[in-house]
Design a protein around this motif. Structure first.
Motif, mmCIF file in Angstrom:
data_model
loop_
_atom_site.group_PDB
_atom_site.id
_atom_site.type_symbol
_atom_site.label_atom_id
_atom_site.label_comp_id
_atom_site.label_asym_id
_atom_site.label_seq_id
_atom_site.Cartn_x
_atom_site.Cartn_y
_atom_site.Cartn_z
ATOM 1 N N PHE A 275 32.365 75.429 35.215
ATOM 2 C CA PHE A 275 32.247 75.167 36.656
ATOM 3 C C PHE A 275 30.789 74.999 37.078
ATOM 4 N N LEU A 276 29.853 75.732 36.471
ATOM 5 C CA LEU A 276 28.439 75.549 36.799
ATOM 6 C C LEU A 276 27.964 74.177 36.314
ATOM 7 N N LEU A 277 28.298 73.840 35.093
ATOM 8 C CA LEU A 277 27.904 72.552 34.530
ATOM 9 C C LEU A 277 28.467 71.393 35.354
ATOM 10 N N MET A 278 29.709 71.516 35.776
ATOM 11 C CA MET A 278 30.348 70.438 36.536
ATOM 12 C C MET A 278 29.805 70.320 37.969
ATOM 13 N N LYS B 89 22.017 68.783 35.040
ATOM 14 C CA LYS B 89 23.219 68.855 34.219
ATOM 15 C C LYS B 89 22.877 68.614 32.752
ATOM 16 N N ALA B 90 22.047 67.620 32.496
ATOM 17 C CA ALA B 90 21.655 67.301 31.125
ATOM 18 C C ALA B 90 20.878 68.457 30.497
ATOM 19 N N SER B 91 20.022 69.111 31.274
ATOM 20 C CA SER B 91 19.244 70.256 30.772
ATOM 21 C C SER B 91 20.150 71.420 30.418
ATOM 22 N N ILE C 161 23.182 74.753 26.443
ATOM 23 C CA ILE C 161 24.481 75.200 25.928
ATOM 24 C C ILE C 161 24.648 74.757 24.478
ATOM 25 N N ASP C 162 24.319 73.496 24.206
ATOM 26 C CA ASP C 162 24.431 72.982 22.840
ATOM 27 C C ASP C 162 23.511 73.742 21.881
ATOM 28 N N LEU C 163 22.291 74.050 22.328
ATOM 29 C CA LEU C 163 21.367 74.823 21.489
ATOM 30 C C LEU C 163 21.917 76.216 21.190
ATOM 31 N N ALA D 208 28.079 70.431 12.208
ATOM 32 C CA ALA D 208 28.133 68.970 12.128
ATOM 33 C C ALA D 208 28.491 68.384 13.493
ATOM 34 N N TYR D 209 29.513 68.934 14.124
ATOM 35 C CA TYR D 209 29.904 68.460 15.452
ATOM 36 C C TYR D 209 28.826 68.762 16.496
ATOM 37 N N LEU D 210 28.244 69.943 16.415
ATOM 38 C CA LEU D 210 27.252 70.340 17.407
ATOM 39 C C LEU D 210 25.970 69.522 17.307
ATOM 40 N N LEU D 211 25.596 69.127 16.112
ATOM 41 C CA LEU D 211 24.412 68.278 15.971
ATOM 42 C C LEU D 211 24.661 66.910 16.609
ATOM 43 N N ARG D 212 25.884 66.419 16.482
ATOM 44 C CA ARG D 212 26.258 65.190 17.189
ATOM 45 C C ARG D 212 26.133 65.380 18.699
ATOM 46 N N ASP D 213 26.636 66.508 19.185
ATOM 47 C CA ASP D 213 26.594 66.788 20.624
ATOM 48 C C ASP D 213 25.168 67.026 21.110
ATOM 49 N N LEU D 214 24.371 67.695 20.286
ATOM 50 C CA LEU D 214 22.978 67.947 20.645
ATOM 51 C C LEU D 214 22.210 66.629 20.758
ATOM 52 N N TRP D 215 22.465 65.725 19.836
ATOM 53 C CA TRP D 215 21.831 64.410 19.884
ATOM 54 C C TRP D 215 22.248 63.658 21.157
ATOM 55 N N ALA D 216 23.521 63.724 21.483
ATOM 56 C CA ALA D 216 24.007 63.072 22.706
ATOM 57 C C ALA D 216 23.374 63.703 23.944
ATOM 58 N N SER D 217 23.219 65.037 23.937
ATOM 59 C CA SER D 217 22.582 65.725 25.064
ATOM 60 C C SER D 217 21.126 65.305 25.213
ATOM 61 N N LEU D 218 20.435 65.187 24.093
ATOM 62 C CA LEU D 218 19.038 64.742 24.136
ATOM 63 C C LEU D 218 18.920 63.334 24.715
ATOM 64 N N GLN D 219 19.807 62.460 24.302
ATOM 65 C CA GLN D 219 19.783 61.092 24.806
ATOM 66 C C GLN D 219 20.106 61.062 26.294
ATOM 67 N N THR D 220 21.081 61.851 26.723
ATOM 68 C CA THR D 220 21.431 61.911 28.139
ATOM 69 C C THR D 220 20.265 62.437 28.955
ATOM 70 N N PHE D 221 19.623 63.485 28.439
ATOM 71 C CA PHE D 221 18.470 64.070 29.142
ATOM 72 C C PHE D 221 17.328 63.061 29.245
ATOM 73 N N ALA D 222 17.078 62.347 28.168
ATOM 74 C CA ALA D 222 15.968 61.405 28.151
ATOM 75 C C ALA D 222 16.179 60.250 29.127
ATOM 76 N N PHE D 223 17.433 59.871 29.335
ATOM 77 C CA PHE D 223 17.713 58.712 30.186
ATOM 78 C C PHE D 223 18.259 59.070 31.563
ATOM 79 N N SER D 224 18.335 60.389 31.870
ATOM 80 C CA SER D 224 18.833 60.777 33.189
ATOM 81 C C SER D 224 17.706 60.736 34.200
ATOM 82 N N HIS D 225 18.061 60.553 35.448
ATOM 83 C CA HIS D 225 17.097 60.487 36.533
ATOM 84 C C HIS D 225 16.980 61.841 37.213
ATOM 85 N N HIS D 226 15.886 62.055 37.892
ATOM 86 C CA HIS D 226 15.646 63.338 38.602
ATOM 87 C C HIS D 226 16.650 63.591 39.649
#
Length: 162
Positions: A74-77, A84-86, A91-93, A144-162
């Motif tokens: 609920f906090l994330l949503m 949200k990306a941060s 969470i992924d870390l 293995a799954y979490l590294l995929r998710d961590l990579w996706a989180s990094l990409q989302t964070f890098a391309f998200s706006h303030h």
């Protein structure tokens, strides 16, 4: 990466189904032998307990990979953009830390120590370290799954706006 995850999905789902079928067969035989034959089977009783552990841990890894695990999000949503990306990255870390340290390292250490002392299960005579293999193996799959998710989180964070 998607090909590896797809293969992992297929292998884990089939493995979980296989373990569940054997678990159900053990439980059915246990009930039949106990109530119909009046001679409970200690072998299937112990096997069912060990299979339950394996199904639970392998199923947890598979469920994590499908992003269908239990979560209080609920906090994330309620967040958007970089916030949200941060939070998702944090969470992924935390999950990577848990899967790596507790499941993979801790479970691997437990398995090694148990194998080195040669502890056997009472009814089956199986090395208990092999039963404990479920912990580091599940941790490996989770990582293995979490590294995929961590990579996706990094990409989302890098391309998200303030």
């Amino acid at each position: 990466m998607n090909k590896v995850v797809s293969i992992l999905d297929s292998l884990l789902s089939k493995f979980c189904i296989f373990l569940t079928v054997i678990l159900v067969a053990c439980v059915v035989w246990q009930v039949f032998s106990r109530y119909v034959l009046s001679t409970p089977s200690t072998v299937t009783d112990e096997m069912a307990r060990f299979l339950f552990i394996w199904v639970g841990l392998m199923g947890a890894a598979y469920t994590l990979g499908q992003k269908k695990h239990l979560a209080m999000d609920f906090l994330l949503m309620s967040l958007e953009g970089r916030s949200k990306a941060s939070l998702q990255f944090i969470i992924d870390l935390a999950c990577v830390f848990f899967a790596g340290v507790v499941m993979l390292y801790g479970g691997g250490t437990l398995m090694e120590k148990t194998l080195s002392v040669g502890q056997l299960s009472p009814a089956l005579g199986v090395q208990m370290g092999l039963i404990y293999l479920a912990l580091p193996l599940s941790g490996f799959f989770m990582l293995a799954y979490l590294l995929r998710d961590l990579w996706a989180s990094l990409q989302t964070f890098a391309f998200s706006h303030h």
